[in-house]
Design a protein around this motif. Structure first.
Motif, mmCIF file in Angstrom:
data_model
loop_
_atom_site.group_PDB
_atom_site.id
_atom_site.type_symbol
_atom_site.label_atom_id
_atom_site.label_comp_id
_atom_site.label_asym_id
_atom_site.label_seq_id
_atom_site.Cartn_x
_atom_site.Cartn_y
_atom_site.Cartn_z
ATOM 1 N N GLU A 111 0.835 -1.204 0.000
ATOM 2 C CA GLU A 111 0.000 0.000 0.000
ATOM 3 C C GLU A 111 0.870 1.254 0.000
ATOM 4 N N HIS A 112 1.939 1.224 0.791
ATOM 5 C CA HIS A 112 2.877 2.355 0.816
ATOM 6 C C HIS A 112 3.492 2.560 -0.561
ATOM 7 N N ASN A 113 3.911 1.482 -1.203
ATOM 8 C CA ASN A 113 4.576 1.587 -2.503
ATOM 9 C C ASN A 113 3.636 2.089 -3.590
ATOM 10 N N LEU A 114 2.365 1.755 -3.504
ATOM 11 C CA LEU A 114 1.397 2.283 -4.471
ATOM 12 C C LEU A 114 1.294 3.796 -4.358
ATOM 13 N N CYS A 115 1.418 4.301 -3.143
ATOM 14 C CA CYS A 115 1.408 5.751 -2.917
ATOM 15 C C CYS A 115 2.753 6.365 -3.313
ATOM 16 N N PRO A 127 4.058 7.315 -7.608
ATOM 17 C CA PRO A 127 3.758 8.569 -8.306
ATOM 18 C C PRO A 127 4.415 9.800 -7.673
ATOM 19 N N LEU A 128 4.691 9.748 -6.365
ATOM 20 C CA LEU A 128 5.297 10.901 -5.692
ATOM 21 C C LEU A 128 6.814 10.921 -5.826
ATOM 22 N N GLY A 129 7.397 9.814 -6.249
ATOM 23 C CA GLY A 129 8.850 9.734 -6.375
ATOM 24 C C GLY A 129 9.529 9.408 -5.056
ATOM 25 N N CYS A 130 8.791 8.782 -4.140
ATOM 26 C CA CYS A 130 9.358 8.398 -2.847
ATOM 27 C C CYS A 130 10.016 7.023 -2.961
ATOM 28 N N ARG A 131 10.831 6.705 -1.967
ATOM 29 C CA ARG A 131 11.494 5.407 -1.960
ATOM 30 C C ARG A 131 10.489 4.311 -1.648
ATOM 31 N N TYR A 132 10.700 3.161 -2.265
ATOM 32 C CA TYR A 132 9.846 2.009 -2.045
ATOM 33 C C TYR A 132 10.304 1.239 -0.810
ATOM 34 N N LEU A 133 9.337 0.569 -0.164
ATOM 35 C CA LEU A 133 9.646 -0.355 0.909
ATOM 36 C C LEU A 133 9.738 -1.752 0.302
ATOM 37 N N PRO A 134 10.630 -2.590 0.796
ATOM 38 C CA PRO A 134 10.679 -3.960 0.275
ATOM 39 C C PRO A 134 9.420 -4.720 0.688
ATOM 40 N N GLU A 135 8.878 -5.491 -0.247
ATOM 41 C CA GLU A 135 7.653 -6.255 0.034
ATOM 42 C C GLU A 135 7.980 -7.682 0.383
#
Length: 72
Positions: A57-61, A64-72
């Motif tokens: 859910e965090h990565n979907l947000c 588009p904002l250009g934030c770092r992804y969390l590992p799933e």
């Protein structure tokens, strides 16, 4: 080309290069990722909060904002 024209062209080029570099550094500013962090925190606070689902859910947000992804 006279020395005055050469100096003027050099000054214009330096000013343009400085402006382009400044614009590039402003564009590379750090994005505001607080909404994505809030989504993750809210998800994890649920009784059935699953780390993988909350990270997704965090990565979907974040995308588009250009934030770092969390590992799933």
């Amino acid at each position: 080309m006279s020395p005055t024209h050469r100096t003027t062209l050099l000054a214009a080029f330096v000013a343009f290069a400085f402006a382009a570099g400044f614009a590039g550094s402003v564009a590379a500013a750090k994005p505001d990722c607080s909404p994505c962090v809030a989504i993750y925190d809210s998800c994890m606070a649920r009784p059935d909060g699953n780390w993988e689902i909350c990270a997704r859910e965090h990565n979907l947000c974040a995308g588009p904002l250009g934030c770092r992804y969390l590992p799933e």
